[in-house]
Scaffold this motif. Structure first.
Motif, PDB file in Angstrom:
ATOM      1  N   TRP A 117      13.361  15.200 -20.369  1.00 23.37           N
ATOM      2  CA  TRP A 117      12.537  14.133 -19.797  1.00 23.37           C
ATOM      3  C   TRP A 117      11.906  13.305 -20.917  1.00 23.37           C
ATOM      4  CZ3 TRP A 117       9.406  17.494 -15.785  1.00 23.37           C
ATOM      5  CH2 TRP A 117      10.260  17.874 -14.750  1.00 23.37           C
ATOM      6  N   ILE A 118      11.423  13.997 -21.954  1.00 16.71           N
ATOM      7  CA  ILE A 118      10.842  13.280 -23.091  1.00 16.71           C
ATOM      8  C   ILE A 118      11.909  12.436 -23.781  1.00 16.71           C
ATOM      9  CG2 ILE A 118       9.776  13.564 -25.362  1.00 16.71           C
ATOM     10  CD1 ILE A 118       8.439  16.122 -24.244  1.00 16.71           C
ATOM     11  N   SER A 119      13.091  13.008 -23.985  1.00 14.50           N
ATOM     12  CA  SER A 119      14.183  12.282 -24.635  1.00 14.50           C
ATOM     13  C   SER A 119      14.546  11.018 -23.880  1.00 14.50           C
ATOM     14  CB  SER A 119      15.408  13.196 -24.751  1.00 14.50           C
ATOM     15  OG  SER A 119      16.508  12.506 -25.291  1.00 14.50           O
ATOM     16  N   GLU A 120      14.501  11.085 -22.561  1.00 13.53           N
ATOM     17  CA  GLU A 120      14.865   9.946 -21.725  1.00 13.53           C
ATOM     18  C   GLU A 120      13.728   8.934 -21.572  1.00 13.53           C
ATOM     19  OE1 GLU A 120      17.962  12.424 -18.831  1.00 13.53           O
ATOM     20  OE2 GLU A 120      15.969  11.875 -18.108  1.00 13.53           O
ATOM     21  N   LEU A 158       2.720  11.767 -16.198  1.00 19.56           N
ATOM     22  CA  LEU A 158       3.478  11.226 -15.080  1.00 19.56           C
ATOM     23  C   LEU A 158       4.959  11.262 -15.436  1.00 19.56           C
ATOM     24  CD1 LEU A 158       1.356   8.117 -14.029  1.00 19.56           C
ATOM     25  CD2 LEU A 158       1.051  10.519 -13.432  1.00 19.56           C
ATOM     26  N   VAL A 159       5.779  11.772 -14.518  1.00 18.96           N
ATOM     27  CA  VAL A 159       7.226  11.822 -14.682  1.00 18.96           C
ATOM     28  C   VAL A 159       7.830  10.762 -13.777  1.00 18.96           C
ATOM     29  CG1 VAL A 159       9.294  13.243 -14.545  1.00 18.96           C
ATOM     30  CG2 VAL A 159       7.100  14.302 -15.113  1.00 18.96           C
ATOM     31  N   ASN A 160       8.468   9.748 -14.376  1.00 17.54           N
ATOM     32  CA  ASN A 160       8.986   8.616 -13.601  1.00 17.54           C
ATOM     33  C   ASN A 160       7.886   7.989 -12.755  1.00 17.54           C
ATOM     34  OD1 ASN A 160      11.542   8.781 -14.619  1.00 17.54           O
ATOM     35  ND2 ASN A 160      12.434   9.794 -12.850  1.00 17.54           N
ATOM     36  N   GLY A 161       6.670   7.994 -13.293  1.00 19.94           N
ATOM     37  CA  GLY A 161       5.564   7.362 -12.603  1.00 19.94           C
ATOM     38  C   GLY A 161       4.923   8.205 -11.530  1.00 19.94           C
ATOM     39  N   ALA A 162       5.371   9.445 -11.343  1.00 22.05           N
ATOM     40  CA  ALA A 162       4.815  10.305 -10.307  1.00 22.05           C
ATOM     41  C   ALA A 162       4.254  11.571 -10.929  1.00 22.05           C
ATOM     42  CB  ALA A 162       5.886  10.664  -9.273  1.00 22.05           C
ATOM     43  N   GLU A 163       3.123  12.061 -10.391  1.00 20.65           N
ATOM     44  CA  GLU A 163       2.532  13.277 -10.920  1.00 20.65           C
ATOM     45  C   GLU A 163       3.388  14.491 -10.606  1.00 20.65           C
ATOM     46  OE1 GLU A 163      -1.564  14.230 -10.475  1.00 20.65           O
ATOM     47  OE2 GLU A 163      -2.171  12.144 -10.404  1.00 20.65           O
ATOM     48  N   SER A 164       4.072  14.502  -9.477  1.00 16.34           N
ATOM     49  CA  SER A 164       4.871  15.654  -9.082  1.00 16.34           C
ATOM     50  C   SER A 164       6.275  15.532  -9.660  1.00 16.34           C
ATOM     51  CB  SER A 164       4.956  15.757  -7.558  1.00 16.34           C
ATOM     52  OG  SER A 164       3.669  15.927  -7.000  1.00 16.34           O
ATOM     53  N   PRO A 165       6.650  16.387 -10.604  1.00 14.35           N
ATOM     54  CA  PRO A 165       7.990  16.299 -11.185  1.00 14.35           C
ATOM     55  C   PRO A 165       9.050  16.630 -10.156  1.00 14.35           C
ATOM     56  CG  PRO A 165       6.878  18.286 -11.940  1.00 14.35           C
ATOM     57  CD  PRO A 165       5.869  17.480 -11.194  1.00 14.35           C
ATOM     58  N   PRO A 166      10.241  16.053 -10.288  1.00 16.45           N
ATOM     59  CA  PRO A 166      11.275  16.193  -9.280  1.00 16.45           C
ATOM     60  C   PRO A 166      12.045  17.505  -9.418  1.00 16.45           C
ATOM     61  CG  PRO A 166      12.050  14.781 -11.018  1.00 16.45           C
ATOM     62  CD  PRO A 166      10.622  15.120 -11.348  1.00 16.45           C
ATOM     63  N   LEU A 167      11.368  18.635  -9.184  1.00 23.95           N
ATOM     64  CA  LEU A 167      12.046  19.919  -9.195  1.00 23.95           C
ATOM     65  C   LEU A 167      11.236  20.894  -8.363  1.00 23.95           C
ATOM     66  CD1 LEU A 167      11.412  21.975 -12.438  1.00 23.95           C
ATOM     67  CD2 LEU A 167       9.924  20.142 -11.705  1.00 23.95           C
ATOM     68  N   PRO A 168      11.889  21.909  -7.806  1.00 30.36           N
ATOM     69  CA  PRO A 168      11.118  22.927  -7.093  1.00 30.36           C
ATOM     70  C   PRO A 168      10.269  23.706  -8.066  1.00 30.36           C
ATOM     71  CG  PRO A 168      13.399  23.602  -7.320  1.00 30.36           C
ATOM     72  CD  PRO A 168      13.315  22.181  -7.797  1.00 30.36           C
ATOM     73  N   MET A 169       9.043  24.016  -7.685  1.00 26.53           N
ATOM     74  CA  MET A 169       8.153  24.722  -8.599  1.00 26.53           C
ATOM     75  C   MET A 169       8.442  26.212  -8.606  1.00 26.53           C
ATOM     76  SD  MET A 169       4.019  24.699  -8.692  1.00 26.53           S
ATOM     77  CE  MET A 169       3.102  25.688  -9.858  1.00 26.53           C
ATOM     78  N   ILE A 170       8.832  26.772  -7.478  1.00 28.85           N
ATOM     79  CA  ILE A 170       9.054  28.204  -7.404  1.00 28.85           C
ATOM     80  C   ILE A 170      10.543  28.474  -7.425  1.00 28.85           C
ATOM     81  CG2 ILE A 170       8.690  30.302  -6.067  1.00 28.85           C
ATOM     82  CD1 ILE A 170       6.187  29.071  -4.922  1.00 28.85           C
ATOM     83  N   TRP A 171      10.993  29.195  -8.442  1.00 27.17           N
ATOM     84  CA  TRP A 171      12.386  29.558  -8.575  1.00 27.17           C
ATOM     85  C   TRP A 171      12.533  31.065  -8.432  1.00 27.17           C
ATOM     86  CZ3 TRP A 171      12.633  26.323 -13.626  1.00 27.17           C
ATOM     87  CH2 TRP A 171      12.814  24.974 -13.301  1.00 27.17           C
ATOM     88  N   PRO A 172      13.681  31.533  -8.015  1.00 30.14           N
ATOM     89  CA  PRO A 172      13.876  32.983  -7.943  1.00 30.14           C
ATOM     90  C   PRO A 172      13.643  33.611  -9.314  1.00 30.14           C
ATOM     91  CG  PRO A 172      15.645  31.841  -6.820  1.00 30.14           C
ATOM     92  CD  PRO A 172      14.855  30.793  -7.530  1.00 30.14           C
TER      93      PRO A 172
END
Length: 219
Positions: A190-193, A204-218
């Motif tokens: 994300w930083i590289s991009e 902010l990631v792409n202008g949004a506070e919530s990054p586009p990934l699920p927070m809870i992973w197995p």
């Protein structure tokens, strides 16, 4: 002709075995991280992380803190090495030294760390043991920009896993580490991009506070 932008150049600071460093190396090799590691610097000459870097042809340097009269002199040499390799970003990957305020300010916005807890919970040492003692049901890892507070600074991304009834600090550490290996390269990409920006102390990631990934992973 359009200007060709060179990849993000990373200086990695390490002290130990370097499993997160290896995850970054693997992500670059696999095309998941558009970056290059310009140098790996360790304060421990025997750190296994140095061997990982050398096996990939990555330049390494040893800067032993005990060779310097104080933290300021040590950090000044770190700064010289980082600048000599023209690093865009300083990545802490298991670096077990407290950095001086001057160093942190020098690389403000270009200094990132990963910590094995869901910050601001359990900063510092023994995060897995303390999480179990506190009886939390969710635990995980955090990538953040570094400020002068220990394991402080604006949060970039987090990965969380459930705490199991039979977890020990050791089993929890293993499961969290697996998520660290996924999370750190993704946050660096994300930083590289150029997808991140700081606003009012938040990332902010792409202008949004919530990054586009699920927070809870197995886990």
């Amino acid at each position: 002709m359009a200007e060709v932008r060179r990849p993000l150049r990373i200086a990695a600071l390490v002290s130990g075995r370097g499993s997160n460093l290896q995850a970054i190396i693997d992500a670059i090799a696999g095309g998941r991280l558009s970056a290059e590691i310009g140098v790996v610097i360790s304060n421990v000459a025997s750190a296994a992380a140095l061997q990982r870097a050398e096996s990939q042809g990555i330049p390494t340097q040893v800067v032993r803190n005990r060779d310097f009269p104080d933290r300021e002199a040590f950090d000044a040499e770190l700064t010289r090495c980082i600048d000599a390799h023209e690093a865009d970003l300083v990545v802490l990957a298991g670096f077990m030294r407290l950095l001086t305020p001057g160093f942190v300010q020098r690389f403000s916005g270009r200094l990132v760390n990963i910590h094995p807890s869901l910050l601001p919970a359990f900063p510092g040492l023994r995060p897995h043991e303390r999480a179990l003692e506190a009886g939390v049901r969710i635990h995980g890892a955090t990538v953040h920009f570094v400020n002068e507070e220990t394991d402080g600074g604006p949060i970039i991304a987090q990965a969380a896993i459930p705490v199991l009834a039979d977890d020990t600090p050791e089993t929890l550490a293993v499961r969290v580490l697996a998520q660290e290996h996924r999370l750190y390269p993704m946050a660096l990409q994300w930083i590289s991009e150029g997808r991140l920006r700081l606003e009012n102390g938040r990332v902010l990631v792409n202008g949004a506070e919530s990054p586009p990934l699920p927070m809870i992973w197995p886990g």
